[in-house]
Motif scaffolding. Sequence first.
Motif, PDB file in Angstrom:
ATOM      1  N   PHE A  64       0.160   2.951  -2.200  1.00  0.00           N
ATOM      2  CA  PHE A  64      -0.783   2.044  -1.557  1.00  0.00           C
ATOM      3  C   PHE A  64      -0.182   0.676  -1.254  1.00  0.00           C
ATOM      4  O   PHE A  64      -0.889  -0.217  -0.779  1.00  0.00           O
ATOM      5  CB  PHE A  64      -2.007   1.845  -2.455  1.00  0.00           C
ATOM      6  CG  PHE A  64      -2.850   3.080  -2.636  1.00  0.00           C
ATOM      7  CD1 PHE A  64      -3.278   3.812  -1.549  1.00  0.00           C
ATOM      8  CD2 PHE A  64      -3.222   3.500  -3.903  1.00  0.00           C
ATOM      9  CE1 PHE A  64      -4.066   4.938  -1.708  1.00  0.00           C
ATOM     10  CE2 PHE A  64      -4.017   4.621  -4.082  1.00  0.00           C
ATOM     11  CZ  PHE A  64      -4.433   5.352  -2.985  1.00  0.00           C
ATOM     12  N   GLY A  65       1.113   0.479  -1.543  1.00  0.00           N
ATOM     13  CA  GLY A  65       1.691  -0.834  -1.377  1.00  0.00           C
ATOM     14  C   GLY A  65       1.292  -1.753  -2.511  1.00  0.00           C
ATOM     15  O   GLY A  65       0.647  -1.347  -3.483  1.00  0.00           O
ATOM     16  N   PHE A  66       1.679  -3.013  -2.400  1.00  0.00           N
ATOM     17  CA  PHE A  66       1.408  -3.985  -3.456  1.00  0.00           C
ATOM     18  C   PHE A  66      -0.084  -4.289  -3.558  1.00  0.00           C
ATOM     19  O   PHE A  66      -0.673  -4.224  -4.634  1.00  0.00           O
ATOM     20  CB  PHE A  66       2.188  -5.271  -3.179  1.00  0.00           C
ATOM     21  CG  PHE A  66       2.077  -6.324  -4.260  1.00  0.00           C
ATOM     22  CD1 PHE A  66       3.048  -6.432  -5.236  1.00  0.00           C
ATOM     23  CD2 PHE A  66       1.006  -7.216  -4.283  1.00  0.00           C
ATOM     24  CE1 PHE A  66       2.952  -7.406  -6.236  1.00  0.00           C
ATOM     25  CE2 PHE A  66       0.908  -8.179  -5.263  1.00  0.00           C
ATOM     26  CZ  PHE A  66       1.878  -8.280  -6.243  1.00  0.00           C
ATOM     27  N   ALA A  67      -0.705  -4.604  -2.435  1.00  0.00           N
ATOM     28  CA  ALA A  67      -2.082  -5.110  -2.452  1.00  0.00           C
ATOM     29  C   ALA A  67      -3.070  -4.053  -2.935  1.00  0.00           C
ATOM     30  O   ALA A  67      -3.731  -4.209  -3.968  1.00  0.00           O
ATOM     31  CB  ALA A  67      -2.467  -5.617  -1.062  1.00  0.00           C
ATOM     32  N   LYS A  68      -3.172  -2.954  -2.217  1.00  0.00           N
ATOM     33  CA  LYS A  68      -4.122  -1.919  -2.616  1.00  0.00           C
ATOM     34  C   LYS A  68      -3.676  -1.235  -3.900  1.00  0.00           C
ATOM     35  O   LYS A  68      -4.513  -0.780  -4.700  1.00  0.00           O
ATOM     36  CB  LYS A  68      -4.287  -0.895  -1.500  1.00  0.00           C
ATOM     37  CG  LYS A  68      -5.390   0.135  -1.788  1.00  0.00           C
ATOM     38  CD  LYS A  68      -5.601   1.095  -0.633  1.00  0.00           C
ATOM     39  CE  LYS A  68      -6.692   2.111  -0.971  1.00  0.00           C
ATOM     40  NZ  LYS A  68      -6.916   3.075   0.144  1.00  0.00           N
ATOM     41  N   GLY A 184     -10.161  -8.812  -5.313  1.00  0.00           N
ATOM     42  CA  GLY A 184      -8.730  -8.567  -5.372  1.00  0.00           C
ATOM     43  C   GLY A 184      -7.982  -8.979  -4.122  1.00  0.00           C
ATOM     44  O   GLY A 184      -8.415  -9.843  -3.351  1.00  0.00           O
ATOM     45  N   PHE A 185      -6.840  -8.342  -3.929  1.00  0.00           N
ATOM     46  CA  PHE A 185      -6.015  -8.618  -2.760  1.00  0.00           C
ATOM     47  C   PHE A 185      -6.628  -7.981  -1.509  1.00  0.00           C
ATOM     48  O   PHE A 185      -7.414  -7.035  -1.596  1.00  0.00           O
ATOM     49  CB  PHE A 185      -4.605  -8.056  -2.952  1.00  0.00           C
ATOM     50  CG  PHE A 185      -3.830  -8.688  -4.074  1.00  0.00           C
ATOM     51  CD1 PHE A 185      -3.422 -10.008  -3.999  1.00  0.00           C
ATOM     52  CD2 PHE A 185      -3.500  -7.957  -5.209  1.00  0.00           C
ATOM     53  CE1 PHE A 185      -2.702 -10.595  -5.026  1.00  0.00           C
ATOM     54  CE2 PHE A 185      -2.771  -8.519  -6.240  1.00  0.00           C
ATOM     55  CZ  PHE A 185      -2.373  -9.848  -6.155  1.00  0.00           C
ATOM     56  N   ASP A 186      -6.251  -8.491  -0.354  1.00  0.00           N
ATOM     57  CA  ASP A 186      -6.653  -7.893   0.910  1.00  0.00           C
ATOM     58  C   ASP A 186      -5.725  -6.710   1.173  1.00  0.00           C
ATOM     59  O   ASP A 186      -4.531  -6.886   1.459  1.00  0.00           O
ATOM     60  CB  ASP A 186      -6.543  -8.924   2.033  1.00  0.00           C
ATOM     61  CG  ASP A 186      -7.079  -8.409   3.359  1.00  0.00           C
ATOM     62  OD1 ASP A 186      -7.060  -7.176   3.574  1.00  0.00           O
ATOM     63  OD2 ASP A 186      -7.506  -9.234   4.185  1.00  0.00           O
ATOM     64  N   ALA A 187      -6.256  -5.500   1.104  1.00  0.00           N
ATOM     65  CA  ALA A 187      -5.440  -4.292   1.237  1.00  0.00           C
ATOM     66  C   ALA A 187      -4.803  -4.164   2.618  1.00  0.00           C
ATOM     67  O   ALA A 187      -3.802  -3.450   2.775  1.00  0.00           O
ATOM     68  CB  ALA A 187      -6.278  -3.057   0.931  1.00  0.00           C
ATOM     69  N   ASP A 188      -5.353  -4.830   3.638  1.00  0.00           N
ATOM     70  CA  ASP A 188      -4.764  -4.753   4.970  1.00  0.00           C
ATOM     71  C   ASP A 188      -3.377  -5.394   5.036  1.00  0.00           C
ATOM     72  O   ASP A 188      -2.624  -5.149   5.973  1.00  0.00           O
ATOM     73  CB  ASP A 188      -5.682  -5.411   6.007  1.00  0.00           C
ATOM     74  CG  ASP A 188      -6.896  -4.559   6.342  1.00  0.00           C
ATOM     75  OD1 ASP A 188      -6.765  -3.315   6.308  1.00  0.00           O
ATOM     76  OD2 ASP A 188      -7.960  -5.116   6.607  1.00  0.00           O
ATOM     77  N   PHE A 189      -3.048  -6.227   4.051  1.00  0.00           N
ATOM     78  CA  PHE A 189      -1.737  -6.871   4.051  1.00  0.00           C
ATOM     79  C   PHE A 189      -0.643  -5.881   3.645  1.00  0.00           C
ATOM     80  O   PHE A 189       0.506  -6.067   4.007  1.00  0.00           O
ATOM     81  CB  PHE A 189      -1.732  -8.045   3.076  1.00  0.00           C
ATOM     82  CG  PHE A 189      -2.382  -9.299   3.612  1.00  0.00           C
ATOM     83  CD1 PHE A 189      -1.707 -10.505   3.589  1.00  0.00           C
ATOM     84  CD2 PHE A 189      -3.670  -9.293   4.110  1.00  0.00           C
ATOM     85  CE1 PHE A 189      -2.282 -11.674   4.063  1.00  0.00           C
ATOM     86  CE2 PHE A 189      -4.272 -10.444   4.586  1.00  0.00           C
ATOM     87  CZ  PHE A 189      -3.571 -11.643   4.560  1.00  0.00           C
TER      88      PHE A 189
END
Length: 335
Positions: A64-68, A184-189
């Motif tokens: 999912f990458g860092f954000a998600k 949390g973080f913005d998963a789109d990033f």
Amino acid sequence: MKKIAVVILNWNGAKLLQQFLPVVLLYSDEATIYVADNASTDDSITVLKNEFPSVKIIQNKANFGFAKGYNECLQAVEEDIYCLLNSDVEVTKDWLKPILLLFEEQPNVAIIQPKILDYNHKTHFEYAGAAGGFIDKFGYPFCRGRIFNTIEEDKGQYNDIQAVFWASGACFFIRKSVFRELNGFDADFFAHQEEIDLCWRSSQWQYETYYCGFSTVYHVGGGTLNSTNPKKTYLNFRNSLFMLTKNVPTRSLAFVLVSRMILDGLAGIQFLYQLKFSHFTAILKAHFSFYGSFLKMVKKRGKIVNKKYAFQTSIVYNYFLRNQKKFIDNFNNSL
């Protein structure tokens, strides 16, 4: 249950876990240690189970990458304070104590980062965080101890506790309550600058981000994407535009975005001059992705506080035209 959780997000990083996790375990008695795995295809899970049985494992269903990736795994972590730690970070003895004390003494402080030095050049600060981050009026990030590619030697000049604008995702402490309040973080990033966006959003709710220079870690950097990778260029340019669209006060937004597009164009021309055609293409792709996502980012604009959000100057102008290379000499008076 311990008060703090150290959560390491891993993707195909078995060798990094073997190298750095023993020191985390040695020097983190105050914490519960988790490794959140982003569906690795190497032997990371086997290594964890066989060599680090005390570590709690969380397995995400995909990369999912860092954000998600963090958004998903932290749903299962209930300690009061999260430390989001890169897998390529070497911690030091008593590194958690000053951080926990600062959280205890300053209830309005929501996010903290330690001093981040370069693992391969331990006398100097590390690019991704150094002694705490800021942005200029056009959204360009820089740090105390690092402006663009000029990195300062650590001579004790930042052995302090200082309010900053953003904390590095390489070693990012945040209260669980704030992380969840802000979703949390913005998963789109996906990756890159999501921590700046989160710090910016937290400041809109009057939470503070601090640097604590009495805790030190050493970061390798570039473990997933190094600076020569065009994908990193793409993510940095696109995500910076995402972040500005979401957070800049309305009265300044059009000016900032148009100015930033011009500056990005100049950066693209520089890449062409350097014959770095893949990076030039990455900037084009970043802008087209941003245009396609513009309305989506506008809809994410939440509570916007019309206050100075950064240095009211251009770091590009000061650095390249005025030859102001060091934070401590040229930017303290601009805070």
